[in-house]
Write a protein that holds these residues in place. Sequence first.
Motif, PDB file in Angstrom:
ATOM      1  N   GLY A 285       0.811  -1.215   0.000  1.00  0.00           N
ATOM      2  CA  GLY A 285       0.000   0.000   0.000  1.00  0.00           C
ATOM      3  C   GLY A 285       0.842   1.261   0.000  1.00  0.00           C
ATOM      4  O   GLY A 285       0.525   2.226  -0.706  1.00  0.00           O
ATOM      5  N   THR A 286       1.924   1.263   0.771  1.00  0.00           N
ATOM      6  CA  THR A 286       2.792   2.442   0.768  1.00  0.00           C
ATOM      7  C   THR A 286       3.512   2.596  -0.571  1.00  0.00           C
ATOM      8  O   THR A 286       3.732   3.726  -1.036  1.00  0.00           O
ATOM      9  N   ALA A 287       3.865   1.485  -1.211  1.00  0.00           N
ATOM     10  CA  ALA A 287       4.491   1.562  -2.526  1.00  0.00           C
ATOM     11  C   ALA A 287       3.511   2.113  -3.566  1.00  0.00           C
ATOM     12  O   ALA A 287       3.880   2.971  -4.391  1.00  0.00           O
ATOM     13  N   ILE A 288       2.271   1.660  -3.521  1.00  0.00           N
ATOM     14  CA  ILE A 288       1.267   2.160  -4.457  1.00  0.00           C
ATOM     15  C   ILE A 288       0.964   3.634  -4.184  1.00  0.00           C
ATOM     16  O   ILE A 288       0.769   4.428  -5.113  1.00  0.00           O
TER      17      ILE A 288
ATOM     18  N   LEU B 190      12.072  11.100 -10.627  1.00  0.00           N
ATOM     19  CA  LEU B 190      13.087  10.051 -10.763  1.00  0.00           C
ATOM     20  C   LEU B 190      13.815   9.828  -9.441  1.00  0.00           C
ATOM     21  O   LEU B 190      14.039   8.684  -9.025  1.00  0.00           O
ATOM     22  N   THR B 191      14.153  10.894  -8.751  1.00  0.00           N
ATOM     23  CA  THR B 191      14.791  10.778  -7.444  1.00  0.00           C
ATOM     24  C   THR B 191      13.850  10.108  -6.440  1.00  0.00           C
ATOM     25  O   THR B 191      14.254   9.235  -5.667  1.00  0.00           O
ATOM     26  N   SER B 192      12.587  10.481  -6.487  1.00  0.00           N
ATOM     27  CA  SER B 192      11.604   9.890  -5.578  1.00  0.00           C
ATOM     28  C   SER B 192      11.379   8.413  -5.859  1.00  0.00           C
ATOM     29  O   SER B 192      11.172   7.627  -4.929  1.00  0.00           O
ATOM     30  N   ILE B 193      11.417   8.017  -7.116  1.00  0.00           N
ATOM     31  CA  ILE B 193      11.268   6.601  -7.462  1.00  0.00           C
ATOM     32  C   ILE B 193      12.414   5.786  -6.882  1.00  0.00           C
ATOM     33  O   ILE B 193      12.206   4.703  -6.324  1.00  0.00           O
TER      34      ILE B 193
ATOM     35  N   ALA C 256       1.556   9.409  -5.826  1.00  0.00           N
ATOM     36  CA  ALA C 256       2.163  10.735  -5.646  1.00  0.00           C
ATOM     37  C   ALA C 256       3.032  11.103  -6.841  1.00  0.00           C
ATOM     38  O   ALA C 256       3.058  12.263  -7.268  1.00  0.00           O
ATOM     39  N   HIS C 257       3.736  10.117  -7.409  1.00  0.00           N
ATOM     40  CA  HIS C 257       4.553  10.391  -8.598  1.00  0.00           C
ATOM     41  C   HIS C 257       3.687  10.839  -9.765  1.00  0.00           C
ATOM     42  O   HIS C 257       4.026  11.804 -10.467  1.00  0.00           O
ATOM     43  N   LEU C 258       2.579  10.143  -9.982  1.00  0.00           N
ATOM     44  CA  LEU C 258       1.670  10.537 -11.061  1.00  0.00           C
ATOM     45  C   LEU C 258       1.109  11.927 -10.836  1.00  0.00           C
ATOM     46  O   LEU C 258       1.003  12.728 -11.772  1.00  0.00           O
ATOM     47  N   LEU C 259       0.745  12.227  -9.603  1.00  0.00           N
ATOM     48  CA  LEU C 259       0.175  13.532  -9.309  1.00  0.00           C
ATOM     49  C   LEU C 259       1.199  14.648  -9.486  1.00  0.00           C
ATOM     50  O   LEU C 259       0.877  15.707 -10.036  1.00  0.00           O
ATOM     51  N   ILE C 260       2.429  14.423  -9.068  1.00  0.00           N
ATOM     52  CA  ILE C 260       3.480  15.431  -9.253  1.00  0.00           C
ATOM     53  C   ILE C 260       3.760  15.641 -10.737  1.00  0.00           C
ATOM     54  O   ILE C 260       3.920  16.774 -11.194  1.00  0.00           O
ATOM     55  N   LEU C 261       3.799  14.566 -11.498  1.00  0.00           N
ATOM     56  CA  LEU C 261       4.040  14.685 -12.930  1.00  0.00           C
ATOM     57  C   LEU C 261       2.918  15.445 -13.619  1.00  0.00           C
ATOM     58  O   LEU C 261       3.155  16.305 -14.463  1.00  0.00           O
TER      59      LEU C 261
END
Length: 113
Positions: free
Chosen positions: A31-34, A75-78, A39-44
Amino acid sequence: METLITILAGVLVTVATYLILSKSLIRVILGTAILSHAAHLLILTMGSGLKSGSVPILGEGDGVFVDALPQALILTSIVISFAVTAVSLVLTYRTYQETGTDKLDELRGTKHE
């Protein structure tokens, strides 16, 4: 297109919330990974606005350029979220080896039947 990706991020947040509220430690980690992917999609989506343009290289002339900062931050967050997920999975596996369970209630010592 931004609306579709924003809705997809909302669906991912919903799934992540359901998994985080679960009683299994593996589901909490997934769940935390998803949630981090949402959050990555929203930031993008919010950062660059899914604009089309060229690469900001000097000497290319005037034109529409795409901001590379949201992509670099994602990319850094991933990379960071992958490392945190890997460490969490290793700790969960070690906990399962020691205790024989991955249920959060049993790990807390409060068995409800």
